[in-house]
Scaffold this active site. Structure first.
Site, mmCIF file in Angstrom:
data_model
loop_
_atom_site.group_PDB
_atom_site.id
_atom_site.type_symbol
_atom_site.label_atom_id
_atom_site.label_comp_id
_atom_site.label_asym_id
_atom_site.label_seq_id
_atom_site.Cartn_x
_atom_site.Cartn_y
_atom_site.Cartn_z
ATOM 1 C CD GLU A 41 -2.695 1.171 2.542
ATOM 2 O OE1 GLU A 41 -2.640 0.236 3.365
ATOM 3 O OE2 GLU A 41 -3.417 2.176 2.682
ATOM 4 N NE ARG A 268 4.154 -8.439 10.261
ATOM 5 C CZ ARG A 268 3.481 -7.789 9.309
ATOM 6 N NH1 ARG A 268 2.499 -8.366 8.658
ATOM 7 N NH2 ARG A 268 3.779 -6.560 9.005
ATOM 8 C CE LYS A 278 3.751 0.018 3.641
ATOM 9 N NZ LYS A 278 2.301 -0.112 3.720
HETATM 10 P P1 ATP Z 1 2.860 -2.137 7.203
HETATM 11 O O1 ATP Z 1 2.267 -2.339 8.537
HETATM 12 O O2 ATP Z 1 4.318 -1.914 7.230
HETATM 13 O O3 ATP Z 1 2.129 -1.100 6.408
HETATM 14 P P2 ATP Z 1 1.520 -3.988 5.617
HETATM 15 O O4 ATP Z 1 1.452 -5.472 5.627
HETATM 16 O O5 ATP Z 1 0.280 -3.243 5.904
HETATM 17 O O6 ATP Z 1 2.697 -3.548 6.519
HETATM 18 P P3 ATP Z 1 1.660 -3.555 2.859
HETATM 19 O O7 ATP Z 1 2.254 -2.398 2.170
HETATM 20 O O8 ATP Z 1 0.203 -3.734 2.776
HETATM 21 O O9 ATP Z 1 2.155 -3.453 4.303
HETATM 22 O O10 ATP Z 1 2.396 -4.906 2.469
HETATM 23 C C1 ATP Z 1 2.859 -5.253 1.202
HETATM 24 C C2 ATP Z 1 3.273 -6.685 1.210
HETATM 25 O O11 ATP Z 1 4.401 -6.836 2.047
HETATM 26 C C3 ATP Z 1 2.189 -7.571 1.741
HETATM 27 O O12 ATP Z 1 2.099 -8.727 0.947
HETATM 28 C C4 ATP Z 1 2.648 -7.901 3.128
HETATM 29 O O13 ATP Z 1 2.192 -9.145 3.533
HETATM 30 C C5 ATP Z 1 4.156 -7.848 2.996
HETATM 31 N N1 ATP Z 1 4.779 -7.498 4.262
HETATM 32 C C6 ATP Z 1 4.584 -6.383 4.988
HETATM 33 N N2 ATP Z 1 5.288 -6.436 6.135
HETATM 34 C C7 ATP Z 1 5.967 -7.609 6.121
HETATM 35 C C8 ATP Z 1 6.860 -8.257 7.020
HETATM 36 N N3 ATP Z 1 7.214 -7.699 8.177
HETATM 37 N N4 ATP Z 1 7.357 -9.457 6.668
HETATM 38 C C9 ATP Z 1 7.007 -10.028 5.507
HETATM 39 N N5 ATP Z 1 6.166 -9.481 4.625
HETATM 40 C C10 ATP Z 1 5.637 -8.288 4.921
HETATM 41 MG MG MG Z 2 -0.766 -1.642 5.689
#
Ligand code: ATP
Ligand code: MG
Length: 563
Positions: A41, A268, A278
């Site tokens: 995102e 994760r 983020k």
């Molecule tokens: P954040 O909380 O940092 O925004 P998120 O999962 O909401 O994390 P996204 O931008 O939606 O972030 O994630 C993009 C991709 O990266 C998704 O497929 C998510 O599962 C993966 N991802 C995010 N954080 C991790 C992590 N700590 N380890 C492995 N994969 C991750």
């Molecule tokens: Mg997110």
């Protein structure tokens, strides 16, 4: 994608995801195709957790001769920005992955998603609910208690179609109505209790501007985007495990040709002393705790790049960790150990003094300008040697001298002899102090016969110090970093992770002295300052070096302790 220069390090040969993909290929499912996606995102920049997902998704595509696309999952217009979209692409390229095709956006599919929502309404599988978010949440029930049906659940198809069209046309205010899937308010899986598909947001979207005022939820957008693109294996993190039945339900109730994509969850990445969200990282930036998303203390890819972490080391970490089905936390020292291993092989050695103490060699000729030969990288003979100026006045580190040496302190002290690396043996013959009694200068003598690094008479010294000649020294600022969070598990037990911030995570040393060769360092290059660690020259600020990582292998120490 174009293969990264180091596919070998990104992937272990076998794990549950690869086993599943192999089985699908063998059975002819998806016509033997493999297509993955990386769907961030754009509400921040990429962090090391994303790197794990990137290495996995792009790595699988490369291994199985498939494709992986970057999809920006832009369904929350409030927090999403084009800057982040551009930045994420830069970060991805830096990490070593260039998608073969241009990025796609969930917002590309808004019209299709809207049409499909109309189809679900016509099939009596979706309805417009007038309850507010709080009521919807309260009526969802709990694990042991069924939810309560909305009073609007049995609206006619005609009324739902009319209301949903009017939601789109902007007739209602934010929060007035939502579109919900009509599944089962008593379902044992809470995600299946009539989840929200659309909410009203009169917000300008970074790509669709004001075309839309209703936006799909993650659950409604994600699987359908996968289907539109022809994704075969939709890999996400474990917390989406409970969303999988919903992912499948939507796809089953749409009229889709071919095999439906399959969601697979993996653990994760988490690291000690690190926050990977983020939203929290954005808060650190907004609060001015760090200088920006690329602050070298940030776990973002741009922060790590600025700090001097090689992309290759990050890929190596991700490959080493592999994919698991259980969440776990890895020690930050493990990442640092990959960084150190990579830099040990590649970084040129240089001499720099961070906290200078002046040394005058009284028996060295005034105005002499001698050049000493120094090895650029003992790990890499092809890196050759360089000349380092020596002179009557030098700088050494303040902590390489003690007026009254403690037991086991073998470095310089009054009357004591030590070796200067690539220089000579020197003996401290006198000390100059200021009014407060602080040592401000040392008087020494040198032995001209020790220029080969040994004394001809065989006498030994117990320490070798680094140094910089005063006459040709280059001034620099050096930033030393400590953990951004003191607590190894910031935010554990439901506390705010930002409470665990380390107030002393950065120390700026403004009076560092460098050997002149360092003046020619290319911005962004990482060098080893002998005895001190690895340091990266900032890309923008001249003569600012960031400490990338120290020399001591903390990871080895941790492993030893664990045995
Ligand atoms: P954040 O909380 O940092 O925004 P998120 O999962 O909401 O994390 P996204 O931008 O939606 O972030 O994630 C993009 C991709 O990266 C998704 O497929 C998510 O599962 C993966 N991802 C995010 N954080 C991790 C992590 N700590 N380890 C492995 N994969 C991750
Ligand atoms: Mg997110």
């Amino acid at each position: 994608m174009t293969a990264s220069e180091a596919d070998d390090e990104t992937a272990p040969a076998s794990d549950f995801i690869r086993d599943r993909i192999r089985a699908d290929i063998e059975s002819g499912r998806f016509d033997g195709r493999v297509q993955t996606r990386f769907p961030p995102e754009p509400n921040g920049y990429l962090h090391i957790g994303h790197a794990k997902s990137i290495c996995l998704n792009f790595g699988l595509a490369a291994e199985f001769d498939g494709q992986c696309r970057l999809r920006l999952d832009d369904t929350n217009p409030e927090t999403e920005k084009t800057d982040f979209v551009v930045g994420m692409q830069e970060d991805l390229a830096w990490l070593g992955f260039e998608p073969a095709k241009p990025p796609v956006f969930a917002s590309d599919y808004f019209e299709q998603l809207y049409d499909w929502a109309l189809d679900l309404i016509r099939a009596e599988l979706a309805y417009v609910d007038d309850q507010d978010a709080e009521t919807i949440s309260a009526n969802r029930g709990g694990f042991t208690e069924p939810g309560v049906d909305s009073p609007w659940r049995d609206r006619s198809v005609e009324e739902n179609l009319d209301l949903f069209r009017r939601m789109r046309s902007g007739e209602f205010a934010d929060g007035d109505k939502v579109l919900r899937a009509r599944i089962d308010m008593a379902h044992e899986n809470m995600q299946m209790r009539d989840p929200v598909m659309y909410r009203i947001r009169h917000v300008t979207h970074h790509r669709t501007a004001d075309t839309w005022c209703i936006y799909p939820t993650y659950d409604w957008a994600h699987g359908q985007s996968d289907a539109i693109e022809g994704v075969t294996h939709s890999i996400c993190t474990l917390e989406f495990d409970s969303h999988r039945p919903l992912y499948d339900w939507f796809l089953e109730h749409l009229d889709l040709p071919g095999d439906r994509p399959e969601q697979i969850e993996f653990a994760r990445l988490s690291l000690t002393h690190t926050v990977l969200s983020k939203r929290k990282l954005a808060q650190l930036v907004a609060d001015g705790v760090v200088d920006g998303w690329d602050d070298p203390r940030m776990p973002t890819l741009r922060g790590m790049r600025r700090r001097g972490y090689p992309a290759r080391a990050i890929r190596a970490l991700c490959g080493h960790i592999g994919v698991a089905k259980m969440n776990g936390v890895h020690e930050i020292e493990l990442l640092e150990s990959f960084v150190r291993t990579e830099l040990n092989a590649t970084a040129p050695r240089r001499m720099a003094v961070l906290r200078p103490l002046k040394v005058v060699i009284e028996n060295y000729p005034e105005g002499g300008d001698e050049q000493r030969e120094a090895i650029n990288n003992p790990e890499d003979e092809s890196a050759g040697t360089r000349l380092v100026p020596f002179g009557r006045e030098l700088f050494i580190e303040q902590d390489d001298f003690m007026l009254e040496p403690e037991p086991k302190y073998y470095r310089l002290a009054p009357g004591r002899e030590v070796r200067l690396r690539y220089g000579y043996f020197i003996t401290c013959t006198g000390v100059v102090t200021d009014e407060a009694g602080e040592v401000i200068e040392l008087r020494c003598s040198y032995d001209p016969a020790t220029g080969g690094g040994q004394a001809p008479d065989g006498r030994k010294v117990k320490a070798t110090l680094h140094w910089v000649a005063a006459a040709s020294a280059v001034d620099a600022t050096v930033a030393l970093y400590d953990r951004l969070f003191t607590d190894p598990h910031p935010g554990r037990d439901g506390t705010d992770p930002l409470e665990a911030l380390n107030p002393e995570s950065r120390e700026l040393l403004t009076g560092a002295k460098l050997e002149p060769a360092l003046a020619d360092t290319e911005p962004g290059t990482v060098v080893q300052f002998e005895r001190l660690g690895y340091f990266a020259l900032d890309r923008d600020t001249p003569q600012l070096f960031h400490r990338t990582v120290g020399l001591r292998d903390e990871w080895a120490r941790i492993q030893k302790r664990a045995q």
